[in-house]
Motif scaffolding. Sequence first.
Motif, PDB file in Angstrom:
ATOM      1  N   ASP A   1       5.358   6.190 -65.771  1.00  0.00           N
ATOM      2  CA  ASP A   1       5.205   5.776 -64.376  1.00  0.00           C
ATOM      3  C   ASP A   1       5.123   4.249 -64.242  1.00  0.00           C
ATOM      4  OD1 ASP A   1       2.746   6.179 -65.784  1.00  0.00           O
ATOM      5  OD2 ASP A   1       1.641   5.878 -63.917  1.00  0.00           O
ATOM      6  N   ASN A   2       4.725   3.550 -65.322  1.00  0.00           N
ATOM      7  CA  ASN A   2       4.644   2.087 -65.275  1.00  0.00           C
ATOM      8  C   ASN A   2       6.016   1.425 -65.197  1.00  0.00           C
ATOM      9  OD1 ASN A   2       1.868   2.103 -65.358  1.00  0.00           O
ATOM     10  ND2 ASN A   2       1.744   1.855 -67.575  1.00  0.00           N
ATOM     11  N   ILE A   3       7.051   2.178 -65.618  1.00  0.00           N
ATOM     12  CA  ILE A   3       8.415   1.636 -65.532  1.00  0.00           C
ATOM     13  C   ILE A   3       8.836   1.533 -64.067  1.00  0.00           C
ATOM     14  CG2 ILE A   3      10.849   2.070 -66.097  1.00  0.00           C
ATOM     15  CD1 ILE A   3       9.860   3.480 -68.628  1.00  0.00           C
ATOM     16  N   PHE A   4       8.396   2.506 -63.269  1.00  0.00           N
ATOM     17  CA  PHE A   4       8.818   2.569 -61.872  1.00  0.00           C
ATOM     18  C   PHE A   4       7.809   1.854 -60.977  1.00  0.00           C
ATOM     19  CE2 PHE A   4      10.825   6.034 -64.098  1.00  0.00           C
ATOM     20  CZ  PHE A   4      12.135   5.955 -63.665  1.00  0.00           C
TER      21      PHE A   4
ATOM     22  N   PHE B   1      20.442   7.419 -61.876  1.00  0.00           N
ATOM     23  CA  PHE B   1      19.248   7.180 -61.072  1.00  0.00           C
ATOM     24  C   PHE B   1      18.865   8.437 -60.289  1.00  0.00           C
ATOM     25  CE2 PHE B   1      16.980   5.969 -57.261  1.00  0.00           C
ATOM     26  CZ  PHE B   1      16.062   5.024 -57.708  1.00  0.00           C
ATOM     27  N   TYR B   2      19.839   9.035 -59.615  1.00  0.00           N
ATOM     28  CA  TYR B   2      19.524  10.187 -58.772  1.00  0.00           C
ATOM     29  C   TYR B   2      19.293  11.468 -59.577  1.00  0.00           C
ATOM     30  CZ  TYR B   2      19.710   7.787 -54.380  1.00  0.00           C
ATOM     31  OH  TYR B   2      19.401   6.958 -53.325  1.00  0.00           O
TER      32      TYR B   2
ATOM     33  N   ILE C   1       8.551   5.505 -54.064  1.00  0.00           N
ATOM     34  CA  ILE C   1       8.972   4.358 -54.875  1.00  0.00           C
ATOM     35  C   ILE C   1      10.426   4.486 -55.297  1.00  0.00           C
ATOM     36  CG2 ILE C   1       8.245   5.293 -57.127  1.00  0.00           C
ATOM     37  CD1 ILE C   1       7.830   1.643 -55.892  1.00  0.00           C
ATOM     38  N   MET C   2      10.916   5.716 -55.512  1.00  0.00           N
ATOM     39  CA  MET C   2      12.313   5.910 -55.892  1.00  0.00           C
ATOM     40  C   MET C   2      13.248   5.540 -54.735  1.00  0.00           C
ATOM     41  SD  MET C   2      12.447   6.720 -59.065  1.00  0.00           S
ATOM     42  CE  MET C   2      14.004   7.531 -59.459  1.00  0.00           C
ATOM     43  N   VAL C   3      12.833   5.840 -53.519  1.00  0.00           N
ATOM     44  CA  VAL C   3      13.636   5.468 -52.346  1.00  0.00           C
ATOM     45  C   VAL C   3      13.674   3.944 -52.198  1.00  0.00           C
ATOM     46  CG1 VAL C   3      13.823   5.613 -49.824  1.00  0.00           C
ATOM     47  CG2 VAL C   3      13.231   7.650 -51.135  1.00  0.00           C
ATOM     48  N   VAL C   4      12.521   3.290 -52.393  1.00  0.00           N
ATOM     49  CA  VAL C   4      12.470   1.822 -52.328  1.00  0.00           C
ATOM     50  C   VAL C   4      13.382   1.216 -53.394  1.00  0.00           C
ATOM     51  CG1 VAL C   4      10.988  -0.207 -52.647  1.00  0.00           C
ATOM     52  CG2 VAL C   4      10.139   1.753 -51.343  1.00  0.00           C
ATOM     53  N   PHE C   5      13.275   1.718 -54.622  1.00  0.00           N
ATOM     54  CA  PHE C   5      14.104   1.224 -55.725  1.00  0.00           C
ATOM     55  C   PHE C   5      15.586   1.422 -55.426  1.00  0.00           C
ATOM     56  CE2 PHE C   5      11.834   0.631 -59.997  1.00  0.00           C
ATOM     57  CZ  PHE C   5      10.764   0.016 -59.395  1.00  0.00           C
TER      58      PHE C   5
ATOM     59  N   ALA D   1      12.202  -0.828 -46.587  1.00  0.00           N
ATOM     60  CA  ALA D   1      11.298  -1.558 -47.491  1.00  0.00           C
ATOM     61  C   ALA D   1      12.054  -2.056 -48.716  1.00  0.00           C
ATOM     62  CB  ALA D   1      10.143  -0.653 -47.918  1.00  0.00           C
ATOM     63  N   GLY D   2      12.965  -1.226 -49.238  1.00  0.00           N
ATOM     64  CA  GLY D   2      13.783  -1.631 -50.373  1.00  0.00           C
ATOM     65  C   GLY D   2      14.706  -2.781 -50.017  1.00  0.00           C
ATOM     66  N   PHE D   3      15.217  -2.753 -48.795  1.00  0.00           N
ATOM     67  CA  PHE D   3      16.072  -3.844 -48.316  1.00  0.00           C
ATOM     68  C   PHE D   3      15.277  -5.151 -48.243  1.00  0.00           C
ATOM     69  CE2 PHE D   3      17.849  -6.384 -44.820  1.00  0.00           C
ATOM     70  CZ  PHE D   3      19.162  -6.523 -45.251  1.00  0.00           C
TER      71      PHE D   3
END
Length: 230
Positions: free
Chosen positions: A28-31, A58-59, A75-79, A184-186
Amino acid sequence: MPNLTKFKKTLFLLILLIIFSFYFFEIDNIFTIQFLKENNALLIKHISENFISSIISFYLIFFIFIFFFLPMTSIMVVFSSYLFGTLTTIFLSLLIVTSGGLSNVFLLKKLTFEKIFKKAERFAKKIKTKIHGNEIQYLILLRFIPMPFIIQNAIIVLLNTSRTKFIISTMLGVSPYIVIYSLAGFKLKELISKEGPIDINDLINYENFIIIGLLIIFIIISIVLKKKLK
């Protein structure tokens, strides 16, 4: 029957092992946003050279997280929005979250313990009777409530909701959140070179959540009016 019980136990142990390994090995620290900031140039270079394979990888990881009930969706959506763009993220995240949710329902049905299901069955029937005729609206409301995805899906399993209603309510219910986290990712692109740490509060405009509140009010009003018109 013994084979089915053995399958349930094996599946349950596999899920526990995956969840344990995820946190024990600190995957989880990677993400994290900090990881993204520290490896920004390398990630952007890799994606520009391997765009399609990067999206697929990724997906696939995103789907696996949902499949094994790991709480990484936001966090995956932000990334994803940061790495692949906002519109791509909104479209693909909706597909992955919905299909991942369907896989959750499948697993929950397989892992449902008979005694628990029987105890909840009477309660579930009462709820189904009350929401009859407005089931999709109530399911969308359920998706709007900020609670873990697995709990929402467990409730849907108990209500024995049809696959079509599940897909419609999930896609409509999670869309506002996916849009907010994609934005947020943008914004993260603008802040990635900022000195010092970046946290989620720097990225999300919490005023956007007012939209979800307005949608909840709109759905409740539509349910009330529908009941009065009957």
